[in-house]
Design a protein around this motif. Structure first.
Motif, PDB file in Angstrom:
ATOM      1  N   ASN A 117       0.981  -1.219  -0.081  1.00  0.00           N
ATOM      2  CA  ASN A 117      -0.034  -0.197   0.055  1.00  0.00           C
ATOM      3  C   ASN A 117       0.686   1.339  -0.008  1.00  0.00           C
ATOM      4  OD1 ASN A 117      -2.841   1.153   0.156  1.00  0.00           O
ATOM      5  ND2 ASN A 117      -1.796   2.203   2.104  1.00  0.00           N
ATOM      6  N   LEU A 118       1.700   1.219   0.943  1.00  0.00           N
ATOM      7  CA  LEU A 118       2.816   2.302   0.855  1.00  0.00           C
ATOM      8  C   LEU A 118       3.618   2.677  -0.428  1.00  0.00           C
ATOM      9  CD1 LEU A 118       4.062   4.316   3.045  1.00  0.00           C
ATOM     10  CD2 LEU A 118       5.981   2.623   3.217  1.00  0.00           C
ATOM     11  N   VAL A 119       3.897   1.829  -1.307  1.00  0.00           N
ATOM     12  CA  VAL A 119       4.474   2.220  -2.541  1.00  0.00           C
ATOM     13  C   VAL A 119       3.170   2.118  -3.856  1.00  0.00           C
ATOM     14  CG1 VAL A 119       6.636   0.834  -2.089  1.00  0.00           C
ATOM     15  CG2 VAL A 119       4.927  -0.456  -3.173  1.00  0.00           C
ATOM     16  N   GLY A 120       1.981   2.165  -3.447  1.00  0.00           N
ATOM     17  CA  GLY A 120       1.006   2.710  -4.267  1.00  0.00           C
ATOM     18  C   GLY A 120       0.452   1.330  -5.012  1.00  0.00           C
ATOM     19  N   ILE A 121       0.463   0.453  -4.705  1.00  0.00           N
ATOM     20  CA  ILE A 121      -0.080  -0.708  -5.375  1.00  0.00           C
ATOM     21  C   ILE A 121      -1.663  -1.053  -4.862  1.00  0.00           C
ATOM     22  CG2 ILE A 121      -0.204  -3.298  -5.402  1.00  0.00           C
ATOM     23  CD1 ILE A 121       2.077  -2.403  -6.819  1.00  0.00           C
TER      24      ILE A 121
ATOM     25  N   GLY B 216      -5.987  16.980  -8.033  1.00  0.00           N
ATOM     26  CA  GLY B 216      -7.079  16.470  -8.433  1.00  0.00           C
ATOM     27  C   GLY B 216      -7.342  15.545  -9.411  1.00  0.00           C
ATOM     28  N   THR B 217      -6.181  14.271  -9.208  1.00  0.00           N
ATOM     29  CA  THR B 217      -6.543  13.077 -10.230  1.00  0.00           C
ATOM     30  C   THR B 217      -7.092  11.856  -9.475  1.00  0.00           C
ATOM     31  OG1 THR B 217      -4.149  12.349  -9.210  1.00  0.00           O
ATOM     32  CG2 THR B 217      -4.350  13.639 -11.397  1.00  0.00           C
ATOM     33  N   ASN B 218      -7.621  12.257  -8.355  1.00  0.00           N
ATOM     34  CA  ASN B 218      -8.313  11.213  -7.507  1.00  0.00           C
ATOM     35  C   ASN B 218      -7.629  10.030  -7.310  1.00  0.00           C
ATOM     36  OD1 ASN B 218     -10.478  13.354  -6.915  1.00  0.00           O
ATOM     37  ND2 ASN B 218     -11.179  12.994  -9.085  1.00  0.00           N
ATOM     38  N   GLY B 219      -6.696   9.891  -7.021  1.00  0.00           N
ATOM     39  CA  GLY B 219      -5.868   8.593  -7.118  1.00  0.00           C
ATOM     40  C   GLY B 219      -5.683   7.855  -8.208  1.00  0.00           C
ATOM     41  N   ALA B 220      -5.703   8.573  -9.329  1.00  0.00           N
ATOM     42  CA  ALA B 220      -5.686   7.930 -10.583  1.00  0.00           C
ATOM     43  C   ALA B 220      -4.032   7.457 -10.970  1.00  0.00           C
ATOM     44  CB  ALA B 220      -5.978   8.787 -11.702  1.00  0.00           C
ATOM     45  N   VAL B 221      -3.475   7.941 -10.041  1.00  0.00           N
ATOM     46  CA  VAL B 221      -1.733   7.493 -10.259  1.00  0.00           C
ATOM     47  C   VAL B 221      -1.599   5.871  -9.559  1.00  0.00           C
ATOM     48  CG1 VAL B 221      -1.133   9.703 -10.853  1.00  0.00           C
ATOM     49  CG2 VAL B 221      -0.946   8.766  -8.419  1.00  0.00           C
ATOM     50  N   ARG B 222      -2.545   5.482  -8.726  1.00  0.00           N
ATOM     51  CA  ARG B 222      -2.187   4.320  -7.960  1.00  0.00           C
ATOM     52  C   ARG B 222      -2.731   3.328  -8.909  1.00  0.00           C
ATOM     53  NH1 ARG B 222      -1.338   4.797  -2.872  1.00  0.00           N
ATOM     54  NH2 ARG B 222      -2.342   2.894  -2.492  1.00  0.00           N
ATOM     55  N   GLU B 223      -1.827   1.966  -8.669  1.00  0.00           N
ATOM     56  CA  GLU B 223      -2.244   0.612  -9.400  1.00  0.00           C
ATOM     57  C   GLU B 223      -3.215  -0.286  -8.265  1.00  0.00           C
ATOM     58  OE1 GLU B 223       0.788  -1.235 -11.370  1.00  0.00           O
ATOM     59  OE2 GLU B 223       1.730   0.531 -12.000  1.00  0.00           O
TER      60      GLU B 223
ATOM     61  N   VAL C 283       5.318   8.425 -15.811  1.00  0.00           N
ATOM     62  CA  VAL C 283       5.685   9.711 -15.098  1.00  0.00           C
ATOM     63  C   VAL C 283       4.941  10.014 -13.864  1.00  0.00           C
ATOM     64  CG1 VAL C 283       6.409  11.085 -16.996  1.00  0.00           C
ATOM     65  CG2 VAL C 283       4.047  11.192 -16.783  1.00  0.00           C
ATOM     66  N   THR C 284       3.360   9.648 -13.726  1.00  0.00           N
ATOM     67  CA  THR C 284       2.718   9.928 -12.508  1.00  0.00           C
ATOM     68  C   THR C 284       3.440   9.097 -11.331  1.00  0.00           C
ATOM     69  OG1 THR C 284       1.098   8.526 -13.465  1.00  0.00           O
ATOM     70  CG2 THR C 284       0.613  10.857 -13.592  1.00  0.00           C
ATOM     71  N   VAL C 285       3.500   7.674 -11.832  1.00  0.00           N
ATOM     72  CA  VAL C 285       3.772   6.839 -10.617  1.00  0.00           C
ATOM     73  C   VAL C 285       5.362   7.008 -10.317  1.00  0.00           C
ATOM     74  CG1 VAL C 285       4.229   4.446  -9.909  1.00  0.00           C
ATOM     75  CG2 VAL C 285       2.285   5.153 -11.496  1.00  0.00           C
ATOM     76  N   GLN C 286       6.121   7.631 -11.319  1.00  0.00           N
ATOM     77  CA  GLN C 286       7.452   8.064 -10.843  1.00  0.00           C
ATOM     78  C   GLN C 286       7.486   9.320  -9.829  1.00  0.00           C
ATOM     79  OE1 GLN C 286      10.122  10.447 -13.864  1.00  0.00           O
ATOM     80  NE2 GLN C 286      10.573   8.381 -14.326  1.00  0.00           N
ATOM     81  N   ALA C 287       6.694  10.123 -10.068  1.00  0.00           N
ATOM     82  CA  ALA C 287       6.511  11.438  -9.255  1.00  0.00           C
ATOM     83  C   ALA C 287       6.170  10.747  -7.841  1.00  0.00           C
ATOM     84  CB  ALA C 287       5.629  12.218  -9.835  1.00  0.00           C
ATOM     85  N   GLN C 288       5.001   9.614  -7.710  1.00  0.00           N
ATOM     86  CA  GLN C 288       4.775   9.231  -6.428  1.00  0.00           C
ATOM     87  C   GLN C 288       5.742   8.587  -5.728  1.00  0.00           C
ATOM     88  OE1 GLN C 288       2.107   5.999  -6.960  1.00  0.00           O
ATOM     89  NE2 GLN C 288       0.802   6.473  -5.154  1.00  0.00           N
TER      90      GLN C 288
END
Length: 550
Positions: free
Chosen positions: A145-149, A543-550, A195-200
């Motif tokens: 969860n911490l790394v955005g999965i 305002g991406t509403n979590g779109a960068v998460r997988e 790029v979005t996940v890279q920023a995350q």
């Protein structure tokens, strides 16, 4: 800087021993007497072209080089005052588990293909933290969860091949952070990420560094990332550090000629124009690729992952269609489906012939016209074949009339086309090359067959900026000379902009926007596309509403 740094590399040299043509021992120095210090809470970036010695330097610290073929003619590596080069194997196992963690450039070759994600992360926690099974599972979920999965519970039982490249890289980062190391070595940790996940991920690493006072050694070819994350930078070329200092000073006023060239190199220009009467090379869709989700003792199908969900694609002769989107959006699966390398539903027409109903035997002679360059060059190159054998393999299958000498000449021409020296590289093996050099070998293998359609799956992801610019120029030249159609899959929007005529934006297996490169980059209509472009420009993508998460 602290008077006693956490890590001190002093006068370090690395050499590799190999056998010469007459059986004699040949020694090649790849790192030549380099020195640097790294304090707790500091980030130091090592930058330079492929083959400059960055990764070899990083691997020397936890002693992960292939000893005794590799050795250190000089130098010391002091971690908290202890010389790691003099440490025993038992001491190094403890150091790797507790003090130093590393994320490698190629996650597919670093993760065990036979073990689930849960077992691989859990093993680290059980061995080095002494956690029980249920405790390790809870910590694994926390790390994912911490790394955005997204929905980490559903990923615990997954195997590496079932994840996208970006997802695999984030699993590697989760494993590296599991034991909260004092020194985090990141070898191209965002290479496979959009790029979005890279920023995350960069924001996550910065947060963890600040919270735990963790030191980071960051190896990357992306100078934009260096600007964002590093405090100091060391510039390497030909195994030597030629310039070092605070990032702002080095980037604003570089002193060494090599540093100046490195900073000036960036993919530029625009795509080749397409002839108005250019024929269609690919016309497909709507394409669907749905993978079943099986659960329970009987592995009953309880649903489907809609990796590609009704996507239509067309590419003309001499045209490049860029496919962009976050990791897991379906980009690579779409490319594999078009080449019939994964099962799909929907019509696929290539060079006027419908492929979706053909058996593998009927497809084989058509594969010469359809080639692919994969995202992971190390995983796609056989470690048991020389470069000559790798490039010649397709020629031997597709053109049996060619003799051995003719195939070798064709392989040599293909290597020269991608900027490699055939005289010194044809008889070497993939493990002897840097990640960027291996990617160029993969491109040479595809181009040797003279294809009409090439699917390029992140072909520049492993390359530094100067080589990226060379590869973009090379691909443009080959396209103009041979009227090639490219399907260009990438998360690097600068490279997509420089090479693509049209761009297709994907999210969750669907197309959210499609148009000319000019329209997509200068006048995007969808919020998702705007977020991608904003992240690539280093802006806040709010305002991406979590779109960068997988």
């Amino acid at each position: 800087m602290l008077t006693s740094p956490l890590l001190s590399v002093q006068d370090l040299s690395v050499a590799f021993r190999s056998r010469g043509e007459r059986g004699e021992t040949v020694e090649t120095t790849v790192v030549d007497r380099i020195s640097f210090d790294l304090a707790a809470g500091e980030t130091l970036a090592l930058v330079g072209e492929s083959g400059s010695g960055k990764s070899v330097t990083a691997l020397s610290i936890p002693r992960l080089l292939p000893y005794p073929a590799a050795h250190h003619p000089s130098g010391r590596i002091l971690l908290k005052g202890r010389d790691l080069l003099a440490a025993s194997d038992d001491e190094m196992r403890r150091v790797r588990g507790d003090d130093v963690s590393m994320v490698f450039q190629e996650p597919m070759t670093s993760l065990n293909p036979l073990h689930t994600i849960e077992s691989q992360i859990g093993e680290t926690l059980e061995l080095h933290r002494g956690l029980r099974r249920h405790e390790a599972r809870a910590r694994t979920l926390e790390l994912l969860n911490l790394v955005g999965i997204r929905e980490p519970e559903s990923r615990l039982g997954a195997y590496p091949h079932q994840l996208s490249g970006g997802q695999r890289q984030r699993v590697m980062i989760a494993m590296a952070l599991a034991n909260e190391p004092e020194l985090f070595i990141a070898d191209e940790p965002t290479t496979a990420l959009d790029v979005t996940v890279q920023a995350q991920i960069l924001a996550l690493l910065a947060e963890l560094k600040a919270r735990s006072n963790m030191a980071m050694l960051f190896i990357t070819h992306d100078l934009g990332i260096v600007r964002k994350v590093a405090d100091r930078v060391c510039v390497m070329t030909k195994g030597r550090i030629v310039e070092t200092g605070p990032v702002a000073e080095v980037f604003a006023d570089p002193q060494h000629e090599y540093t100046k060239r490195l900073l000036a190199a960036e993919p530029a220009g625009r795509a080749n124009p397409v002839a108005p009467d250019a024929p269609q090379v690919v016309e497909a869709g709507p394409i669907k690729v749905h993978f079943p989700i099986r659960r329970g003792f009987l592995r009953k199908i309880v649903g489907h992952v809609k990796a590609v969900d009704g996507v239509s694609v067309s590419v003309r002769e001499g045209e490049t269609l860029g496919i962009v989107g976050e990791s897991g959006s379906g980009k690579t699966t779409l490319g594999l489906a078009l080449l019939r390398l994964t099962r799909s539903d929907g019509p696929i027409v290539v060079l006027g012939r419908r492929l979706d109903g053909l058996a593998e035997k009927a497809l084989r002679p058509l594969r010469r016209d359809m080639q692919i360059v994969f995202q992971d060059p190390y995983g796609s190159l056989s470690p048991r074949l020389s470069v000559a054998e790798i490039v010649e393999e397709g020629l031997a299958v597709q053109n049996r009339s060619l003799g051995a000498d003719e195939r070798r000449e064709a392989a040599a021409r293909a290597l020269a086309d991608v900027g490699l020296d055939p005289a010194t590289m044809l008889d070497r093996y993939p493990h002897e090359f840097s990640g960027g050099q291996r990617q160029r070998i993969a491109i040479a293998r595809a181009m040797a067959l003279g294809p009409r359609l090439v699917v390029l799956d992140e072909p520049t992801s492993a390359l530094d900026q100067s080589v990226q610019a060379q590869i973009v120029a090379l691909l443009r030249r080959l396209q103009a000379e041979r009227k090639l159609a490219y399907l260009f899959i990438s998360h690097d929007l600068k490279v997509v902009r420089a090479l693509s005529n049209r761009v297709l934006v994907m999210q969750d297996g669907k197309v959210v926007e499609e148009g000319s490169a000019d329209d997509i980059f200068e006048r995007p209509e969808q919020a998702y596309t705007k977020a991608l472009i904003a992240a690539a420009m280093g802006l806040e993508a709010a305002g991406t509403n979590g779109a960068v998460r997988e």
